[in-house]
Design a protein around this motif. Structure first.
Motif, short mmCIF file in Angstrom:
data_model
loop_
_atom_site.label_atom_id
_atom_site.label_comp_id
_atom_site.label_asym_id
_atom_site.label_seq_id
_atom_site.Cartn_x
_atom_site.Cartn_y
_atom_site.Cartn_z
N LYS A 630 1.08 -1.34 -0.07
CA LYS A 630 0.25 -0.11 0.11
C LYS A 630 0.76 1.14 0.04
N ARG A 634 1.09 4.28 -3.04
CA ARG A 634 1.06 5.56 -2.71
C ARG A 634 2.30 6.53 -2.97
N GLU A 637 2.18 6.88 -6.77
CA GLU A 637 1.22 7.79 -7.19
C GLU A 637 1.84 8.99 -6.91
N GLN A 638 2.68 9.41 -5.76
CA GLN A 638 3.22 10.67 -5.42
C GLN A 638 4.15 11.03 -6.43
#
Length: 656
Positions: A630, A634, A637-638
């Motif tokens: 997870k 994240r 994506e960042q």
């Protein structure tokens, strides 16, 4: 009507290729003949050409019909004649007349009888009617359109490689002007300029044209109908390949609904038969229904269609921002100057297509970027760059004594046998094919194995030289989907314009020894080229107006100090923001590297049998693994968001 195939059936041994299939070919037809590999496309062309006989049905052709068939078998032709002479063989009758005219001319020097004069006059008239005086010019024009230079025309055919020989034979076939022109994968041997020339030529071709090709761009631009070989039948669609895709999906949905409705009906009838066949009052009715079911023409269930298996790339490590820098590169082969004092930079996220005519140095430039081609100048590799290079010469690295599956296993990618078999399925190796020895494979099959190895390499920088040459449309689409999701960078050479348009975000073209970069997709590049060509052809006043506008735009900053000051302030703000984003980007990059290391340790723990013996430990490790995944999602994506921001800010700096 030129050709009529009426209810034909064709079999190879016990295998049925076509069954009760019909097809009428009319003048002016532009047909795309498609179907999965092995369904019988080339076989159908040979039936039309008269090489194979059908077991049932009829093949009828109009009187004096001429057929031209372009295929790989033509390579058996050998000669030491010049390629111009080979091309001019298309004008067989005119060449015979030319010899006859020469003979008659010599005879007339000594004997000017009325009969000889009549023969000479008739021969000249027929030679002119056949456009014999222009046959050399026409041949040169077609050969040069297909990529040959004027000095090449006098070189012997035997000096050229297989791909260039195929161009000569294609030129000869085109010049014959047959009533039906059949082309089996014609674009395989052509570069982009030659494909574009062939498209322009075929648009005005008077006869019917049948094309087998995996080049979707070529089909979309060339055909007005599609014939698909599918489930031993010929299925006809009007329009381009794009129209076919839409119509095909509609037909599949309708067939599936018809199949499901018929299955419901059959089940109902079978329940009735089962319930009442032993009951005297209903037995006759049940028997009648059973006979009706036996005679029922069954709707075929829609098959699964092309494979939906996804090709997935994995990256072992994230590279630095710059993957490779070329400074003042020069490269020549004898008198042929390929590159001259040119520079370029490849950044993380670049997906570059190298395009242009053959002989301009595209493959040479790939090898220079990879570091395997000597040159003048400086090549600076980036940090943490892991490169994988797919090209024809890579076939030499295959172990000829290995089986296909073992070749991939021994490459050390860590993928399971199931994953490797699925990947090989994408590249047309199904079932027991994966156990074939490398040494018995064809050149095309070896190329597909080498491409599969490239995909499992975990490289963050791919170099692909004509990766689609030996793939069918379905495999090409799967490769496109994979490269679209690929997180690394790539440089590719391909003449498949659909493939290039779907994968590249930058275009490089070698022009006069320099690398010219276009930031955008291939479609945008084509539109830009058209605009430039239109400007070149514009009337002089329009050009002058355009130049004046450019001068005014260039002059404005010099005459407006306030504007310059404002832009300077904006640039400082952009630079500050860029530095801020770059700092955050570096932090996220470090976090990602750390998370991936942690994930690798947890995967190793999950792969340890001792972990599974302790239920508590297994639950803990699995929970940690899911949590890390997870965090990685994240961070990715960042990472992407920051990367896009940085690219935009850099673009703003250049603009301002």
């Amino acid at each position: 009507m030129l050709i009529a195939l009426q209810d034909i059936t064709f079999e190879f041994g016990s295998r049925v290729i076509l069954e009760n299939s019909s097809w009428h070919i009319e003048p002016g037809d532009r047909v795309g003949l498609i179907g999965l590999n092995g369904t019988g496309k080339s076989t159908l062309l040979r039936i039309i050409n008269g090489e194979y006989s059908v077991s049932k049905g009829s093949v009828n052709k109009s009187k004096n019909l001429t057929i031209g068939f372009f295929n790989q078998d033509l390579l058996s032709f050998e000669t030491d004649e010049s390629i111009l002479t080979v091309g001019m063989m298309a004008f067989g009758k005119a060449l015979e007349l030319e010899k006859e005219i020469d003979r008659l001319t010599k005879e007339l020097e000594h004997d000017q009888t009325e009969e000889l004069l009549h023969q000479f006059s008739d021969a000249l008239h027929e030679f002119e009617a056949l456009d014999g005086y222009n046959m050399k010019h026409k041949t040169a024009q077609v050969l040069e359109g297909l990529g040959f230079t004027t000095p090449d025309l006098d070189r012997p055919y035997s000096e050229f490689s297989g791909g260039w020989r195929m161009r000569v034979l294609l030129a000869r076939l085109i010049l014959q002007q047959p009533d039906v022109l059949m082309l089996d994968e014609p674009t395989n041997h052509l570069d982009l300029p030659s494909i574009e020339w062939l498209e322009r030529y075929l648009v005005g071709y008077n006869g019917a044209v049948i094309i087998v090709s995996h080049d979707r761009y070529f089909l979309d631009r060339m055909v007005n109908c599609i014939v698909e070989v599918y489930q031993q039948q010929l299925h006809h669609y009007s329009g381009s390949y794009a129209d076919y895709e839409v119509e095909k999906e509609l037909r599949r949905e309708m067939q599936q609904r018809a199949y499901e409705n018929q299955q419901d009906y059959i089940r109902q009838q079978e329940r009735f038969i089962e319930r009442f066949k032993a009951k005297a009052s209903k037995a006759a009715q049940a028997q009648s229904i059973a006979k009706r079911l036996d005679k029922l023409e069954r709707v075929e269930q829609v098959d699964g269609g092309p494979s939906k298996i996804k090709i997935n790339f994995s990256i072992d490590k994230t590279p630095g921002k710059i993957l490779c820098t070329l400074n003042n590169i020069s490269k020549a082969f004898g008198d042929n100057q390929i590159l001259k004092n040119t520079s370029a930079e490849i950044n993380r996220g670049d997906k570059i297509a190298l395009i242009g005519a053959n002989g301009k140095g595209k493959s040479t430039l790939l090898r220079i970027i990879f570091g395997m081609e000597p040159m003048e100048g400086e090549r600076v590799p980036g940090h943490n760059v892991v490169t994988s290079f797919y090209a024809q010469h890579q076939l030499e690295s295959l172990d000829l004594n290995s089986e296909i599956l073992d070749e991939l296993k021994n490459f050390g990618s860590g993928r399971t046998e199931l994953e490797l078999r699925q990947l090989l399925g994408c590249f047309l190796f199904t079932g027991d094919d994966v156990f074939k020895k490398i040494r018995i494979l064809s050149g095309g099959e070896k190329a597909r194995v080498s491409l599969a190895k490239t995909i499992i390499s975990q490289a963050n920088f791919l170099m692909l030289d004509e990766p689609t040459n030996h793939l069918d449309m379905n495999s090409v689409q799967m490769l496109i989907d994979a490269l679209d999701k690929y997180e690394g960078s790539l440089v590719l050479v391909s003449h498949d314009r659909y493939f290039v348009s779907q994968t590249a975000n930058k275009i490089w073209e070698i022009v006069d020894g320099e690398i010219k970069e276009f930031k955008g997709t291939y479609t945008e590049y084509e539109e830009w080229k058209k605009r430039m060509a239109a400007q070149q052809q514009a009337p002089a006043p329009a050009k002058a107006a355009t130049e004046n506008k450019k001068e005014n735009k260039q002059a404005a900053p010099a005459s407006n100090n306030n504007t310059a000051a404002t832009k300077g302030a904006i640039n400082k703000d952009v630079q500050r923001e860029l530095q801020k984003q770059q700092k955050q980007f570096s932090q996220v990059e470090g976090q990602l590297a750390s998370l991936k290391e942690r994930k690798a340790r947890l995967e190793a723990s999950l792969g340890d049998p001792a972990t599974y013996n302790d239920r508590t430990k297994f639950a803990q490790v699995e929970s940690e693994y899911q949590e890390v995944q997870k965090f990685i999602d994240r961070a990715n994506e960042q990472y992407e968001q920051l990367f896009e921001k940085i690219m935009q800010l850099e673009a703003n700096l250049v603009t301002n």
